[in-house]
Design a protein around this motif. Structure first.
Motif, PDB file in Angstrom:
ATOM      1  N   LEU A   1      -7.178  57.631-121.925  1.00  0.00           N
ATOM      2  CA  LEU A   1      -5.785  57.974-122.101  1.00  0.00           C
ATOM      3  C   LEU A   1      -5.220  57.439-123.328  1.00  0.00           C
ATOM      4  N   SER A   2      -5.621  56.055-123.680  1.00  0.00           N
ATOM      5  CA  SER A   2      -5.430  55.504-125.000  1.00  0.00           C
ATOM      6  C   SER A   2      -6.230  56.264-126.354  1.00  0.00           C
ATOM      7  N   ALA A   3      -7.273  56.695-125.931  1.00  0.00           N
ATOM      8  CA  ALA A   3      -7.767  57.623-126.971  1.00  0.00           C
ATOM      9  C   ALA A   3      -6.893  58.745-127.503  1.00  0.00           C
ATOM     10  N   PHE A   4      -6.509  59.515-126.245  1.00  0.00           N
ATOM     11  CA  PHE A   4      -5.551  60.779-126.473  1.00  0.00           C
ATOM     12  C   PHE A   4      -4.320  60.274-127.128  1.00  0.00           C
ATOM     13  N   VAL A   5      -3.761  59.294-126.844  1.00  0.00           N
ATOM     14  CA  VAL A   5      -2.554  58.873-127.390  1.00  0.00           C
ATOM     15  C   VAL A   5      -2.804  58.397-128.996  1.00  0.00           C
ATOM     16  N   GLN A   6      -3.766  57.565-129.246  1.00  0.00           N
ATOM     17  CA  GLN A   6      -4.190  57.064-130.721  1.00  0.00           C
ATOM     18  C   GLN A   6      -4.457  58.400-131.479  1.00  0.00           C
ATOM     19  N   THR A   7      -5.065  59.316-130.869  1.00  0.00           N
ATOM     20  CA  THR A   7      -5.498  60.314-131.802  1.00  0.00           C
ATOM     21  C   THR A   7      -4.175  61.361-132.293  1.00  0.00           C
ATOM     22  N   ILE A   8      -3.364  61.519-131.086  1.00  0.00           N
ATOM     23  CA  ILE A   8      -2.184  62.413-131.282  1.00  0.00           C
ATOM     24  C   ILE A   8      -1.331  61.420-132.461  1.00  0.00           C
ATOM     25  N   ASN A   9      -1.536  60.089-132.288  1.00  0.00           N
ATOM     26  CA  ASN A   9      -0.441  59.450-133.169  1.00  0.00           C
ATOM     27  C   ASN A   9      -1.087  59.425-134.807  1.00  0.00           C
ATOM     28  N   VAL A  10      -2.368  59.568-134.812  1.00  0.00           N
ATOM     29  CA  VAL A  10      -2.964  59.612-136.215  1.00  0.00           C
ATOM     30  C   VAL A  10      -2.419  60.893-136.701  1.00  0.00           C
TER      31      VAL A  10
ATOM     32  N   PRO B   1     -11.593  46.146-110.307  1.00  0.00           N
ATOM     33  CA  PRO B   1     -12.201  47.241-109.706  1.00  0.00           C
ATOM     34  C   PRO B   1     -13.092  48.301-110.654  1.00  0.00           C
ATOM     35  N   ILE B   2     -14.415  48.410-110.016  1.00  0.00           N
ATOM     36  CA  ILE B   2     -15.494  49.000-110.718  1.00  0.00           C
ATOM     37  C   ILE B   2     -15.125  50.699-110.788  1.00  0.00           C
ATOM     38  N   GLU B   3     -14.879  51.275-112.064  1.00  0.00           N
ATOM     39  CA  GLU B   3     -14.796  52.564-112.234  1.00  0.00           C
ATOM     40  C   GLU B   3     -16.160  53.468-112.066  1.00  0.00           C
ATOM     41  N   PRO B   4     -16.265  54.528-111.570  1.00  0.00           N
ATOM     42  CA  PRO B   4     -17.309  55.484-111.688  1.00  0.00           C
ATOM     43  C   PRO B   4     -17.544  55.819-112.942  1.00  0.00           C
ATOM     44  N   PRO B   5     -18.878  56.046-113.425  1.00  0.00           N
ATOM     45  CA  PRO B   5     -19.271  56.447-114.963  1.00  0.00           C
ATOM     46  C   PRO B   5     -18.202  57.712-115.201  1.00  0.00           C
TER      47      PRO B   5
ATOM     48  N   GLU C   1     -13.758  54.238-119.704  1.00  0.00           N
ATOM     49  CA  GLU C   1     -12.624  53.936-118.492  1.00  0.00           C
ATOM     50  C   GLU C   1     -11.565  55.029-118.821  1.00  0.00           C
ATOM     51  N   LYS C   2     -10.924  55.199-117.629  1.00  0.00           N
ATOM     52  CA  LYS C   2      -9.830  56.073-117.639  1.00  0.00           C
ATOM     53  C   LYS C   2      -9.036  55.931-118.482  1.00  0.00           C
ATOM     54  N   ASP C   3      -8.266  54.427-118.556  1.00  0.00           N
ATOM     55  CA  ASP C   3      -7.207  54.097-119.520  1.00  0.00           C
ATOM     56  C   ASP C   3      -7.677  53.967-120.825  1.00  0.00           C
ATOM     57  N   GLN C   4      -8.944  53.720-121.203  1.00  0.00           N
ATOM     58  CA  GLN C   4      -9.637  53.980-122.362  1.00  0.00           C
ATOM     59  C   GLN C   4      -9.153  55.383-122.910  1.00  0.00           C
TER      60      GLN C   4
ATOM     61  N   GLU D   1       3.315  57.067-119.423  1.00  0.00           N
ATOM     62  CA  GLU D   1       3.419  58.446-118.791  1.00  0.00           C
ATOM     63  C   GLU D   1       2.006  59.188-118.565  1.00  0.00           C
ATOM     64  N   LEU D   2       1.144  58.981-119.305  1.00  0.00           N
ATOM     65  CA  LEU D   2      -0.135  59.677-119.000  1.00  0.00           C
ATOM     66  C   LEU D   2      -0.900  58.893-117.805  1.00  0.00           C
ATOM     67  N   GLN D   3      -0.834  57.413-117.828  1.00  0.00           N
ATOM     68  CA  GLN D   3      -1.225  56.773-116.818  1.00  0.00           C
ATOM     69  C   GLN D   3      -0.769  57.129-115.377  1.00  0.00           C
ATOM     70  N   GLU D   4       0.483  57.392-115.306  1.00  0.00           N
ATOM     71  CA  GLU D   4       1.276  57.983-114.161  1.00  0.00           C
ATOM     72  C   GLU D   4       0.849  59.163-113.637  1.00  0.00           C
ATOM     73  N   LEU D   5       0.412  60.100-114.690  1.00  0.00           N
ATOM     74  CA  LEU D   5       0.079  61.514-114.248  1.00  0.00           C
ATOM     75  C   LEU D   5      -1.201  61.319-113.767  1.00  0.00           C
ATOM     76  N   GLY D   6      -2.121  60.337-114.314  1.00  0.00           N
ATOM     77  CA  GLY D   6      -3.553  60.577-113.789  1.00  0.00           C
ATOM     78  C   GLY D   6      -3.669  59.245-112.771  1.00  0.00           C
TER      79      GLY D   6
END
Length: 198
Positions: free
Chosen positions: A151-160, A46-50, A146-149, A190-195
């Protein structure tokens, strides 16, 4: 000197993951042309919008309905950890930032450890110093994100931020059989399910 450089590069490459190289198949006529399935057989992703400032704000509000926008910035929390996201549509850049501690008192050995983590364990997030503070940051072009990127950015930033002073890890890839990968995957899910609808 050239030998030292070659030995250094070889030692770095030896510690990195090596991915197998796909080889072209030989066709019936003996050429080395790669045989590909018909385009109709290839799965269509699926193609995500910018990513835009508005779309990013919608994703963040799905995570934290109390998110506070201010110009090109949005402040919100995940698991009681404050995150600030700043986007510049003109420069097509975004950054997510988590404050960790005052930069006062960071000695040379601690700064060295942060640089080592930026090389191997912080992943796409990074440790950075600005305005007298140590931050966990993630920086990326805005529109291709992308959306999942995101969400992953938020998780990684929290983790550091969470692992500062311990494993200094972004959390997505951890060597060994510990619990960190499971914790990372659970928060990302959890974040993916919220969004989900965005």
């Amino acid at each position: 000197m050239a030998f030292l450089r070659t030995a250094f590069v070889a030692s770095i490459l030896a510690g990195m993951a090596v991915f197998p190289v796909a080889h072209a198949q030989t066709s019936d006529n003996g050429s080395d042309a790669e045989i590909l399935p018909d385009a109709q057989e290839l799965p269509q992703a699926p193609i995500e919008p910018p990513m835009t400032l508005l779309r990013m704000a919608e994703i963040i509000r799905a995570i934290d309905p109390e998110a506070q926008p201010a110009g090109n910035a949005i402040q919100f929390t995940i698991d009681d950890i404050p995150i600030v996201v700043i986007a510049d549509p003109v420069a097509d850049r975004m950054r997510a930032m988590v404050p960790i501690r005052s930069a006062d008192g960071l000695d040379a050995s601690e700064l060295m450890r942060l640089m080592q983590a930026n090389f191997d364990s912080a992943l796409d997030a990074r440790y950075a110093v600005a305005q007298g503070r140590l931050w966990g940051v993630f920086i990326h072009p805005l529109s291709p994100l992308e959306k999942d990127q995101l969400l992953s950015a938020f998780v990684q930033t929290i983790n550091v931020a969470r692992t500062y002073g311990q494993t200094y890890s972004g959390g997505a890839t951890v060597f060994g059989g510990g619990d960190s990968n499971g914790i990372y995957r659970e928060l990302l899910k959890e974040l993916q399910e919220l969004g989900e609808e965005i």
